[in-house]
Design a protein around this motif. Sequence first.
Motif, PDB file in Angstrom:
ATOM      1  N   PRO A   1       0.835  -1.208   0.000  1.00  0.00           N
ATOM      2  CA  PRO A   1       0.000   0.000   0.000  1.00  0.00           C
ATOM      3  C   PRO A   1       0.866   1.252   0.000  1.00  0.00           C
ATOM      4  O   PRO A   1       1.999   1.234   0.476  1.00  0.00           O
ATOM      5  N   VAL A   2       0.343   2.327  -0.529  1.00  0.00           N
ATOM      6  CA  VAL A   2       1.030   3.616  -0.502  1.00  0.00           C
ATOM      7  C   VAL A   2       0.625   4.333   0.783  1.00  0.00           C
ATOM      8  O   VAL A   2      -0.562   4.460   1.084  1.00  0.00           O
TER       9      VAL A   2
ATOM     10  N   THR B   1      -3.504   6.077   3.805  1.00  0.00           N
ATOM     11  CA  THR B   1      -3.059   4.768   3.321  1.00  0.00           C
ATOM     12  C   THR B   1      -3.984   4.303   2.195  1.00  0.00           C
ATOM     13  O   THR B   1      -5.214   4.369   2.324  1.00  0.00           O
ATOM     14  N   SER B   2      -3.399   3.817   1.112  1.00  0.00           N
ATOM     15  CA  SER B   2      -4.197   3.374  -0.032  1.00  0.00           C
ATOM     16  C   SER B   2      -4.911   2.062   0.272  1.00  0.00           C
ATOM     17  O   SER B   2      -4.428   1.237   1.048  1.00  0.00           O
ATOM     18  N   ASP B   3      -6.080   1.873  -0.349  1.00  0.00           N
ATOM     19  CA  ASP B   3      -6.841   0.630  -0.183  1.00  0.00           C
ATOM     20  C   ASP B   3      -6.199  -0.515  -0.957  1.00  0.00           C
ATOM     21  O   ASP B   3      -6.328  -1.675  -0.559  1.00  0.00           O
ATOM     22  N   ARG B   4      -5.571  -0.196  -2.066  1.00  0.00           N
ATOM     23  CA  ARG B   4      -4.941  -1.207  -2.904  1.00  0.00           C
ATOM     24  C   ARG B   4      -3.434  -0.998  -2.938  1.00  0.00           C
ATOM     25  O   ARG B   4      -2.931   0.070  -2.576  1.00  0.00           O
TER      26      ARG B   4
ATOM     27  N   LEU C   1      -6.649  -7.636  -9.023  1.00  0.00           N
ATOM     28  CA  LEU C   1      -5.383  -8.328  -8.792  1.00  0.00           C
ATOM     29  C   LEU C   1      -4.136  -7.525  -9.175  1.00  0.00           C
ATOM     30  O   LEU C   1      -3.027  -7.927  -8.824  1.00  0.00           O
ATOM     31  N   ASN C   2      -4.311  -6.430  -9.865  1.00  0.00           N
ATOM     32  CA  ASN C   2      -3.149  -5.679 -10.316  1.00  0.00           C
ATOM     33  C   ASN C   2      -2.281  -5.267  -9.126  1.00  0.00           C
ATOM     34  O   ASN C   2      -2.724  -4.544  -8.234  1.00  0.00           O
ATOM     35  N   GLY C   3      -1.030  -5.763  -9.103  1.00  0.00           N
ATOM     36  CA  GLY C   3      -0.115  -5.446  -8.022  1.00  0.00           C
ATOM     37  C   GLY C   3      -0.051  -6.489  -6.926  1.00  0.00           C
ATOM     38  O   GLY C   3       0.807  -6.399  -6.042  1.00  0.00           O
TER      39      GLY C   3
END
Length: 405
Positions: free
Chosen positions: A74-75, A109-112, A225-227
């Motif tokens: 996550p970012v 914080t990013s969700d993905r 699924l990307n990442g």
Amino acid sequence: MIPAFLIPARPPRPARLALIAGTAVLGVTLTACSGGAAASDQDAGKNGDAAPSKSARASISVNLTGTSAAAGEPVTVTLAAGKLREVTVKAGGGEALGGRISADGRTWTSDRVAAPGTPYRVEARDTSGGSDTAAFTTRAAGKVNKLTLAPGKNTTVGVAQPLSIVFDNPVKDKAAVEKALKVSTSNHTEGSWGWLRDYSGRDRVDWRPKEYWKSGTRVTLDAELNGVDSGAGGGFFVRDYATTFTVGASQVVKVDLDRHRLALQRDGRTVMDVPVSGGTPGGDKRSWRGTAVLMAKEGTINMRSETVGLGHTYDKMVNYSMRLTWSGMYAHAAPWNAAYFGRANHSSGCVGMSDANAAALYGQARVGDPFEITGAETKGTVAEGNGYGAWNVSWADWRNRSALR
């Protein structure tokens, strides 16, 4: 002497970046649009006017930096002081990562997770009106995992059709992958993912409802699924996947190999009841029992015995072929076996019937229809990976196959 009010005020010094332990600080500061330190007597004009205010000292840090940042995480954006108002993180193609600001307003914080081989731009604003930007690029994936998804997009299927995903490479981190698979239905159908070994030997995960689908249900899968890293030996996924399908009429095919009959039931009413002949008892030519799902309507195909481990006993062009398992069990026309229809099981494992009856069934059956096969002289139950055999597993056992339980 020059009057004091004509002497220009000294410009404010540039704000220093604050360092936050464990992360790299961006190369620019958040600058408040308003607010600042109180003016000193020396900075005030003799006429009583206040001197210009100093800019607010604020800075942010991002956990991913540079041109070779780690993918699959996550970012996280952190503000040194004050509170964040909004943060935007966009990939090079314009796709934005959603995210949340912490309760104290200091962290977003990013969700993905960040995808591999992707440039990102970060824009942040605080509650005082300050803003800041940054950029980073993630490392390219050393290995890429892909998948095959069934059923196809915008199809209409039978009531037993599962969502089925077969992966090109091994999936070690099954929980991380399963978390990214979002299933939604038009009527809140209860269901679960279950992990299994496909007949090909590859990792596979299926989502099946607790009971057969209700006719008319609309189902959507968003595989974000990307990442996502599938684990050692599997590699990263580098794209998302999606499919939507609709469940058609409620149809069940009942195959009674003891009575040598096949019945097609639609909405609980029998619309077809014909004589058949199943697999020959006593050896490898026996049929499977249990619930098989119609995988494909393949029409006229060449069937050769050596492809299913039966030597070179037959090589035929077969009409109205309906695949039930990966191991080679079909329902199809078998006019050469007409003497045994309704009397005895005398095939090489398939469910055979006359040309006319096979044509009628072929015209009405739908991919995803269940074939419920019973019979004493069979060679076992259809395995969950041999086609779509998940219906032969109890609901409790199936739910326990989820990586998130």
